[in-house]
Design a protein around this motif. Sequence first.
Motif, PDB file in Angstrom:
ATOM      1  N   ALA A 252      28.569  26.824 -10.897  1.00  0.00           N
ATOM      2  CA  ALA A 252      29.616  26.398 -11.923  1.00  0.00           C
ATOM      3  C   ALA A 252      29.215  24.836 -12.377  1.00  0.00           C
ATOM      4  CB  ALA A 252      30.771  26.753 -11.271  1.00  0.00           C
ATOM      5  N   ALA A 253      28.914  24.283 -11.188  1.00  0.00           N
ATOM      6  CA  ALA A 253      28.486  22.953 -11.385  1.00  0.00           C
ATOM      7  C   ALA A 253      27.374  22.246 -11.878  1.00  0.00           C
ATOM      8  CB  ALA A 253      28.639  22.079  -9.942  1.00  0.00           C
ATOM      9  N   PHE A 254      26.657  23.576 -12.331  1.00  0.00           N
ATOM     10  CA  PHE A 254      25.064  23.194 -12.864  1.00  0.00           C
ATOM     11  C   PHE A 254      25.144  22.417 -14.217  1.00  0.00           C
ATOM     12  CE2 PHE A 254      21.043  23.961 -14.908  1.00  0.00           C
ATOM     13  CZ  PHE A 254      20.212  23.961 -13.915  1.00  0.00           C
ATOM     14  N   PRO A 255      24.584  21.168 -14.314  1.00  0.00           N
ATOM     15  CA  PRO A 255      24.543  20.343 -15.511  1.00  0.00           C
ATOM     16  C   PRO A 255      24.215  21.213 -16.816  1.00  0.00           C
ATOM     17  CG  PRO A 255      23.504  19.429 -13.639  1.00  0.00           C
ATOM     18  CD  PRO A 255      23.571  20.667 -13.188  1.00  0.00           C
ATOM     19  N   LYS A 256      25.192  20.878 -17.934  1.00  0.00           N
ATOM     20  CA  LYS A 256      24.856  21.368 -19.112  1.00  0.00           C
ATOM     21  C   LYS A 256      23.647  21.169 -19.822  1.00  0.00           C
ATOM     22  CE  LYS A 256      29.793  22.772 -20.039  1.00  0.00           C
ATOM     23  NZ  LYS A 256      30.807  22.703 -21.066  1.00  0.00           N
ATOM     24  N   ASP A 257      23.392  19.721 -19.683  1.00  0.00           N
ATOM     25  CA  ASP A 257      22.090  19.181 -20.317  1.00  0.00           C
ATOM     26  C   ASP A 257      20.705  19.862 -19.648  1.00  0.00           C
ATOM     27  OD1 ASP A 257      22.713  17.899 -18.207  1.00  0.00           O
ATOM     28  OD2 ASP A 257      21.436  16.354 -18.510  1.00  0.00           O
ATOM     29  N   LYS A 258      20.787  20.091 -18.096  1.00  0.00           N
ATOM     30  CA  LYS A 258      19.616  20.530 -17.678  1.00  0.00           C
ATOM     31  C   LYS A 258      19.532  22.013 -18.329  1.00  0.00           C
ATOM     32  CE  LYS A 258      18.836  17.101 -15.145  1.00  0.00           C
ATOM     33  NZ  LYS A 258      17.577  16.455 -15.316  1.00  0.00           N
ATOM     34  N   MET A 259      20.616  22.855 -18.464  1.00  0.00           N
ATOM     35  CA  MET A 259      20.683  24.079 -18.920  1.00  0.00           C
ATOM     36  C   MET A 259      19.890  24.402 -20.332  1.00  0.00           C
ATOM     37  SD  MET A 259      21.247  27.374 -18.004  1.00  0.00           S
ATOM     38  CE  MET A 259      22.244  27.455 -16.822  1.00  0.00           C
ATOM     39  N   GLU A 260      20.261  23.377 -21.080  1.00  0.00           N
ATOM     40  CA  GLU A 260      19.909  23.458 -22.406  1.00  0.00           C
ATOM     41  C   GLU A 260      18.459  23.313 -22.565  1.00  0.00           C
ATOM     42  OE1 GLU A 260      21.819  20.244 -24.595  1.00  0.00           O
ATOM     43  OE2 GLU A 260      23.963  21.382 -24.541  1.00  0.00           O
ATOM     44  N   VAL A 261      17.723  22.395 -21.705  1.00  0.00           N
ATOM     45  CA  VAL A 261      16.317  22.090 -21.550  1.00  0.00           C
ATOM     46  C   VAL A 261      15.462  23.407 -21.037  1.00  0.00           C
ATOM     47  CG1 VAL A 261      14.618  20.762 -20.411  1.00  0.00           C
ATOM     48  CG2 VAL A 261      16.559  19.844 -21.058  1.00  0.00           C
ATOM     49  N   LEU A 262      16.158  24.140 -20.120  1.00  0.00           N
ATOM     50  CA  LEU A 262      15.783  25.458 -19.693  1.00  0.00           C
ATOM     51  C   LEU A 262      15.717  26.394 -20.614  1.00  0.00           C
ATOM     52  CD1 LEU A 262      16.971  25.309 -16.025  1.00  0.00           C
ATOM     53  CD2 LEU A 262      14.781  24.904 -16.807  1.00  0.00           C
ATOM     54  N   ASN A 263      16.786  26.312 -21.378  1.00  0.00           N
ATOM     55  CA  ASN A 263      16.774  27.948 -22.381  1.00  0.00           C
ATOM     56  C   ASN A 263      15.973  27.201 -23.633  1.00  0.00           C
ATOM     57  OD1 ASN A 263      18.561  29.323 -20.841  1.00  0.00           O
ATOM     58  ND2 ASN A 263      20.345  28.102 -21.654  1.00  0.00           N
ATOM     59  N   SER A 264      14.947  27.438 -23.646  1.00  0.00           N
ATOM     60  CA  SER A 264      13.627  26.808 -24.637  1.00  0.00           C
ATOM     61  C   SER A 264      12.585  27.898 -24.502  1.00  0.00           C
ATOM     62  CB  SER A 264      13.156  25.443 -24.227  1.00  0.00           C
ATOM     63  OG  SER A 264      11.826  25.390 -25.003  1.00  0.00           O
ATOM     64  N   SER A 265      12.087  28.045 -25.697  1.00  0.00           N
ATOM     65  CA  SER A 265      11.002  29.127 -25.784  1.00  0.00           C
ATOM     66  C   SER A 265       9.671  28.548 -25.166  1.00  0.00           C
ATOM     67  CB  SER A 265      10.779  29.195 -27.382  1.00  0.00           C
ATOM     68  OG  SER A 265      10.425  27.936 -28.075  1.00  0.00           O
ATOM     69  N   TYR A 266       9.792  27.409 -24.708  1.00  0.00           N
ATOM     70  CA  TYR A 266       8.615  26.876 -23.933  1.00  0.00           C
ATOM     71  C   TYR A 266       8.234  27.442 -22.692  1.00  0.00           C
ATOM     72  CZ  TYR A 266       6.065  23.553 -20.824  1.00  0.00           C
ATOM     73  OH  TYR A 266       5.109  23.281 -19.942  1.00  0.00           O
ATOM     74  N   TYR A 267       9.466  27.866 -22.140  1.00  0.00           N
ATOM     75  CA  TYR A 267       9.462  28.612 -20.780  1.00  0.00           C
ATOM     76  C   TYR A 267       9.618  30.221 -21.270  1.00  0.00           C
ATOM     77  CZ  TYR A 267      10.710  24.167 -18.793  1.00  0.00           C
ATOM     78  OH  TYR A 267      10.747  22.931 -18.375  1.00  0.00           O
ATOM     79  N   ASN A 268      10.320  30.613 -22.088  1.00  0.00           N
ATOM     80  CA  ASN A 268      10.390  32.074 -22.435  1.00  0.00           C
ATOM     81  C   ASN A 268      10.305  32.390 -23.632  1.00  0.00           C
ATOM     82  OD1 ASN A 268      11.077  34.709 -22.841  1.00  0.00           O
ATOM     83  ND2 ASN A 268      12.802  34.862 -21.432  1.00  0.00           N
ATOM     84  N   SER A 269       9.158  32.768 -24.029  1.00  0.00           N
ATOM     85  CA  SER A 269       8.708  32.795 -25.520  1.00  0.00           C
ATOM     86  C   SER A 269       9.633  33.742 -26.510  1.00  0.00           C
ATOM     87  CB  SER A 269       7.119  33.184 -25.525  1.00  0.00           C
ATOM     88  OG  SER A 269       7.025  34.374 -24.875  1.00  0.00           O
ATOM     89  N   LEU A 270      10.403  34.631 -25.527  1.00  0.00           N
ATOM     90  CA  LEU A 270      11.031  35.427 -26.276  1.00  0.00           C
ATOM     91  C   LEU A 270      12.277  34.899 -27.272  1.00  0.00           C
ATOM     92  CD1 LEU A 270      11.709  38.429 -23.534  1.00  0.00           C
ATOM     93  CD2 LEU A 270      10.423  38.245 -25.890  1.00  0.00           C
ATOM     94  N   LEU A 271      12.743  33.576 -26.870  1.00  0.00           N
ATOM     95  CA  LEU A 271      13.674  32.630 -27.383  1.00  0.00           C
ATOM     96  C   LEU A 271      13.051  32.532 -28.827  1.00  0.00           C
ATOM     97  CD1 LEU A 271      14.932  30.687 -24.748  1.00  0.00           C
ATOM     98  CD2 LEU A 271      15.966  32.380 -25.838  1.00  0.00           C
ATOM     99  N   ALA A 272      11.600  32.341 -29.030  1.00  0.00           N
ATOM    100  CA  ALA A 272      10.972  32.258 -30.305  1.00  0.00           C
ATOM    101  C   ALA A 272      11.091  33.320 -31.372  1.00  0.00           C
ATOM    102  CB  ALA A 272       9.652  31.652 -30.230  1.00  0.00           C
ATOM    103  N   ALA A 273      11.621  34.365 -30.915  1.00  0.00           N
ATOM    104  CA  ALA A 273      11.662  35.843 -31.530  1.00  0.00           C
ATOM    105  C   ALA A 273      12.480  35.675 -32.848  1.00  0.00           C
ATOM    106  CB  ALA A 273      11.903  37.103 -30.620  1.00  0.00           C
TER     107      ALA A 273
END
Length: 670
Positions: A252-273
């Motif tokens: 619950a205390a995980f930083p939101k800005d770090k989460m935004e960086v991780l939620n990128s198609s760079y890591y998971n190309s499915l996000l670019a679908a």
Amino acid sequence: MKESKNTLPADPITIRKIKTTLGIIIIAFALLLYVQSVFFDYACDDISVIPENNLVQQGFSAIPTLLTTDRLFGANDGSERMPEYRPVPMILFAMEWQFFPDNPHIYHLMNVLLYALTCWLLFLVLCKLFKSRNLILPFACTLLFAAHPVHTEVVANIKSLDEILCFLFALLSAWLFIAVLEKRSVLKFVTASVCFFFSLLSKETGIAFLIIIPLILFMSAEKTDRKKLLFNTAALTVVSVAFLIIRFQVLAAFPKDKMEVLNSSYYNSLLAAPDFLSQKATAFYMLLRYVFLLIFPYNLSYDYSFAVIQNQQILSPGAIAGIVLYLFIGIYAIIKIRKKDPIAFAILFFLLTLAPVSNIFFLIHWTMAERFLFMPSLGFCLVLALLLIKITKTEIYKSKFKTIGQLIKTNAGLFILLCIITGLYSFRTTTRNPDWKDSTALFSHDVKVVPNSARAHFNYGNVLLFTLYPQEKNPERQLGLLKSAVKEYAAAATIFPDFSYAYYYLGGAYFKLGDAGNAIINYEKAARYFHPAAPAPLYCDLGLLYCNEKQYGKATSILDTCVKYYPGHTDAYAKKSFVYLSEGKNEEAIAECDKLLKIDPENIFAYMNKGCGYINMKQYAQGIEALNQGLKIDSTNAECLRFLGIAYMNLGDSLTASRYFEKEYRVLNK
């Protein structure tokens, strides 16, 4: 007609001895396959998990914090984070550091030992699961599992200890629950539940065993006792809910800005679908790729991120093939499992352990990975073992052999095929292992395997720029390494145009090459793509480049931006004072140095630039005073010595000036 003495089933003691021997063979085989990795260094994600993780380096004292934080909480002073709660492997890493600090060989040894232990325990669980059959099926399946090349990432990559521990504790839990089913024991029941909890604390994908363990109990029992099965399932459910609550509270205390960086198609190309259907079509195509990796484990890679997996449409051949295959095996398994069909069990094991990382039900932070096949590969190996037994018409329902020799002789056809397949697997495993020797070996090799990966090109560029370039002494080869780094970063940026760090390091490579124009262009691109702010060193380097190009207004503006986002970053003040000095604004330079000294009273660059400012204004006494303050911090600072010589020269004291120039010469030629 009576059976001869040679065909009578062996007694339980003989079977136990043979089982022990087979277990020793499995342990020895697993150890032999991966013993070379004990001599490897850190590679890939190992760096952030161990040598650059300040929590791990605290040893035992870090355990309370590791129990209440995400997996990478202590990595690189908090700059790297991951919304994963896996305290068990992190605690084990800390314990190893306590006794063997910064020793990668001990960490590799632990991975190999625990892998061998996992293989042995798998053999024991399979023996209980298929106790109505002889030992050939469990042995063949485990041997195939131990040898499969797709496991090299898990065993040779220290970080992937989480995969091994997750499976190890899950198997131990299953083994104990079967024992409880055979003979009631409160101690074993509690221990089995605790082991399942440890499996979840090792990696979240252990949640699949909430269904798999009851399935194992169903398969292993001659008669299904629904009451016991429901009771054990209820216990597993309670443990799962408790884990999920704890995990939710921690993350619950995980930083939101770090989460935004991780939620990128760079890591998971499915996000670019482009849409939901395309996203799921691509996911099924990836699931098809997993099957091909299990059947043909040749071109292995540590990375499958953007853009290794191309986006698929719902009617693309790869997507259709994946959907049809998984639909078919899923329906088959559901229909046949009621009859305790072993192939149905193998398929369900494969599907259930793959489900959490499949990107079908929810998107994870990675596209696909070979480590995700560690547990699911058991289902494949079990199907393969059953097919080999069927092809060779091996009798598996009666244990007629009394020695290992009889087992091999009686089932010669099966063992020949088994030796061929495990031999091929072992060859690929032992040839893949050296790629994991260190990051240099891994990144330089795998960038050729996945040329469409932005991450692979970027990581190899980092090896060239930050590892090989500083080590190289030959100027020509240094130049070649820099040019190769430029090529790799440019490839990464071409594949993933929003790749801020690729532009950042590309600018740095151009800077070292002396190409200020391209360095500025790429630094500016990087600054635009970083959100909300670029790293402080980028602003400082860009400011210095503008200054060298005599674009003083841009230089001060970009350094002001750095101060805005990083008010405590001392280098920004130092470089801004240097820009003012270059522009001839000595008073402004001195004022900037005073700001810096309020933040860091021991900053030698502040005293040096301040001294230069006063000398430029011909206020030599104040300049000498500032420079002497700098020498108190570092008596061997050549620039302070040179500027003091200049100050005394301007005062007409050539004797004192020459003394400082001589000191400078000695420092520079030391």
